[in-house]
Design a protein around this motif. Structure first.
Motif, PDB file in Angstrom:
ATOM      1  N   CYS A  28       0.755  -1.306  -0.064  1.00  0.00           N
ATOM      2  CA  CYS A  28      -0.032  -0.083  -0.071  1.00  0.00           C
ATOM      3  C   CYS A  28       0.904   1.334   0.014  1.00  0.00           C
ATOM      4  N   GLN A  29       1.961   1.124   0.768  1.00  0.00           N
ATOM      5  CA  GLN A  29       2.910   2.341   0.826  1.00  0.00           C
ATOM      6  C   GLN A  29       3.403   2.742  -0.538  1.00  0.00           C
ATOM      7  N   GLN A  30       4.072   1.482  -1.223  1.00  0.00           N
ATOM      8  CA  GLN A  30       4.581   1.744  -2.580  1.00  0.00           C
ATOM      9  C   GLN A  30       3.686   2.114  -3.637  1.00  0.00           C
ATOM     10  N   HIS A  31       2.380   1.771  -3.406  1.00  0.00           N
ATOM     11  CA  HIS A  31       1.322   2.115  -4.510  1.00  0.00           C
ATOM     12  C   HIS A  31       0.559   3.253  -3.967  1.00  0.00           C
ATOM     13  N   HIS A  32       0.601   3.806  -2.992  1.00  0.00           N
ATOM     14  CA  HIS A  32      -0.185   5.284  -2.348  1.00  0.00           C
ATOM     15  C   HIS A  32      -1.437   4.907  -2.301  1.00  0.00           C
ATOM     16  N   LEU A  33      -1.647   3.619  -1.554  1.00  0.00           N
ATOM     17  CA  LEU A  33      -3.099   3.136  -1.065  1.00  0.00           C
ATOM     18  C   LEU A  33      -3.319   3.159   0.516  1.00  0.00           C
ATOM     19  N   SER A  34      -4.311   3.639   0.703  1.00  0.00           N
ATOM     20  CA  SER A  34      -4.894   3.617   2.124  1.00  0.00           C
ATOM     21  C   SER A  34      -4.930   2.116   2.650  1.00  0.00           C
ATOM     22  N   THR A  35      -4.506   1.693   3.517  1.00  0.00           N
ATOM     23  CA  THR A  35      -4.278   0.272   4.181  1.00  0.00           C
ATOM     24  C   THR A  35      -5.706  -0.041   4.544  1.00  0.00           C
ATOM     25  N   SER A  36      -6.536   0.857   5.030  1.00  0.00           N
ATOM     26  CA  SER A  36      -7.770   0.587   5.636  1.00  0.00           C
ATOM     27  C   SER A  36      -8.922   0.395   4.420  1.00  0.00           C
ATOM     28  N   SER A  37      -8.794   1.294   3.331  1.00  0.00           N
ATOM     29  CA  SER A  37      -9.361   0.881   2.167  1.00  0.00           C
ATOM     30  C   SER A  37      -9.010  -0.518   1.297  1.00  0.00           C
ATOM     31  N   PHE A  38      -7.827  -0.740   1.276  1.00  0.00           N
ATOM     32  CA  PHE A  38      -7.230  -2.229   1.121  1.00  0.00           C
ATOM     33  C   PHE A  38      -7.989  -3.243   1.446  1.00  0.00           C
ATOM     34  N   TYR A  39      -7.903  -3.306   2.771  1.00  0.00           N
ATOM     35  CA  TYR A  39      -8.636  -4.259   3.612  1.00  0.00           C
ATOM     36  C   TYR A  39     -10.190  -4.378   3.538  1.00  0.00           C
ATOM     37  N   THR A  40     -10.728  -3.116   3.586  1.00  0.00           N
ATOM     38  CA  THR A  40     -12.021  -3.106   3.220  1.00  0.00           C
ATOM     39  C   THR A  40     -12.328  -3.608   1.623  1.00  0.00           C
ATOM     40  N   PHE A  41     -11.844  -3.380   0.875  1.00  0.00           N
ATOM     41  CA  PHE A  41     -12.075  -4.017  -0.534  1.00  0.00           C
ATOM     42  C   PHE A  41     -11.613  -5.247  -0.589  1.00  0.00           C
ATOM     43  N   LYS A  42     -10.680  -5.759   0.183  1.00  0.00           N
ATOM     44  CA  LYS A  42     -10.322  -7.201   0.342  1.00  0.00           C
ATOM     45  C   LYS A  42     -11.243  -8.235   0.648  1.00  0.00           C
ATOM     46  N   LYS A  43     -12.092  -7.461   1.592  1.00  0.00           N
ATOM     47  CA  LYS A  43     -12.780  -8.264   2.521  1.00  0.00           C
ATOM     48  C   LYS A  43     -14.287  -8.241   1.615  1.00  0.00           C
ATOM     49  N   LYS A  44     -14.708  -7.218   1.012  1.00  0.00           N
ATOM     50  CA  LYS A  44     -15.627  -6.866   0.078  1.00  0.00           C
ATOM     51  C   LYS A  44     -15.756  -7.902  -0.924  1.00  0.00           C
ATOM     52  N   LEU A  45     -14.625  -8.245  -1.497  1.00  0.00           N
ATOM     53  CA  LEU A  45     -14.459  -8.917  -2.681  1.00  0.00           C
ATOM     54  C   LEU A  45     -14.433 -10.548  -2.478  1.00  0.00           C
ATOM     55  N   GLY A  46     -14.258 -10.579  -1.189  1.00  0.00           N
ATOM     56  CA  GLY A  46     -14.361 -12.119  -0.705  1.00  0.00           C
ATOM     57  C   GLY A  46     -13.001 -12.627  -0.780  1.00  0.00           C
ATOM     58  N   LEU A  47     -11.747 -11.733  -0.959  1.00  0.00           N
ATOM     59  CA  LEU A  47     -10.534 -12.319  -1.132  1.00  0.00           C
ATOM     60  C   LEU A  47      -9.834 -12.462   0.118  1.00  0.00           C
ATOM     61  N   THR A  48     -10.264 -12.556   1.363  1.00  0.00           N
ATOM     62  CA  THR A  48      -9.757 -12.624   2.649  1.00  0.00           C
ATOM     63  C   THR A  48      -9.687 -14.200   3.198  1.00  0.00           C
ATOM     64  N   SER A  49      -8.721 -14.556   3.677  1.00  0.00           N
ATOM     65  CA  SER A  49      -8.601 -15.961   4.169  1.00  0.00           C
ATOM     66  C   SER A  49      -8.171 -15.975   5.699  1.00  0.00           C
ATOM     67  N   ASN A  50      -8.939 -16.304   6.561  1.00  0.00           N
ATOM     68  CA  ASN A  50      -8.657 -16.435   7.949  1.00  0.00           C
ATOM     69  C   ASN A  50      -7.715 -17.568   8.373  1.00  0.00           C
ATOM     70  N   SER A  51      -7.433 -18.483   7.398  1.00  0.00           N
ATOM     71  CA  SER A  51      -6.673 -19.668   7.870  1.00  0.00           C
ATOM     72  C   SER A  51      -5.208 -19.618   7.318  1.00  0.00           C
ATOM     73  N   PHE A  52      -4.920 -18.439   6.832  1.00  0.00           N
ATOM     74  CA  PHE A  52      -3.406 -18.507   6.172  1.00  0.00           C
ATOM     75  C   PHE A  52      -2.951 -16.673   6.519  1.00  0.00           C
ATOM     76  N   VAL A  53      -1.967 -16.639   7.252  1.00  0.00           N
ATOM     77  CA  VAL A  53      -1.255 -15.245   7.610  1.00  0.00           C
ATOM     78  C   VAL A  53       0.115 -15.330   6.843  1.00  0.00           C
ATOM     79  N   ARG A  54       0.262 -14.078   6.025  1.00  0.00           N
ATOM     80  CA  ARG A  54       1.442 -14.010   5.296  1.00  0.00           C
ATOM     81  C   ARG A  54       2.457 -13.378   6.215  1.00  0.00           C
ATOM     82  N   ALA A  55       3.621 -13.996   6.472  1.00  0.00           N
ATOM     83  CA  ALA A  55       4.510 -13.662   7.339  1.00  0.00           C
ATOM     84  C   ALA A  55       5.765 -13.154   6.352  1.00  0.00           C
ATOM     85  N   LYS A  56       6.559 -12.120   6.786  1.00  0.00           N
ATOM     86  CA  LYS A  56       7.758 -11.593   6.256  1.00  0.00           C
ATOM     87  C   LYS A  56       9.013 -11.905   7.040  1.00  0.00           C
TER      88      LYS A  56
END
Length: 75
Positions: A28-56
């Protein structure tokens, strides 16, 4: 200036983030996106997964535990 994106554009952004290897925050920082908007649309589009957490991984270490010796005897 506020940028309005449609559902298809958000879907592309979410999928690109998932394949980028970046955290959502970094993407989001690199693409000048709001993280809250990103999470909102990710959830709205049904692209969330509660069973997997990406770790860095920020540091990789190798841990080796000393194993006790094994003695074989012929009886």
């Amino acid at each position: 200036m506020k940028i309005t994106r449609n559902e298809t554009q958000w879907q592309t952004l979410v999928k690109n983030q998932q394949t980028s290897g970046l955290t959502i925050s970094d993407y989001c920082q690199q693409h000048h996106l709001s993280t809250s908007s990103f999470y909102t649309f990710k959830k709205k589009l049904g692209l969330t997964s509660n069973s997997f957490v990406r770790a860095k991984v920020i540091q990789q270490i190798e841990f080796m535990e000393e194993q006790p010796s094994i003695t074989l005897s012929v009886g």
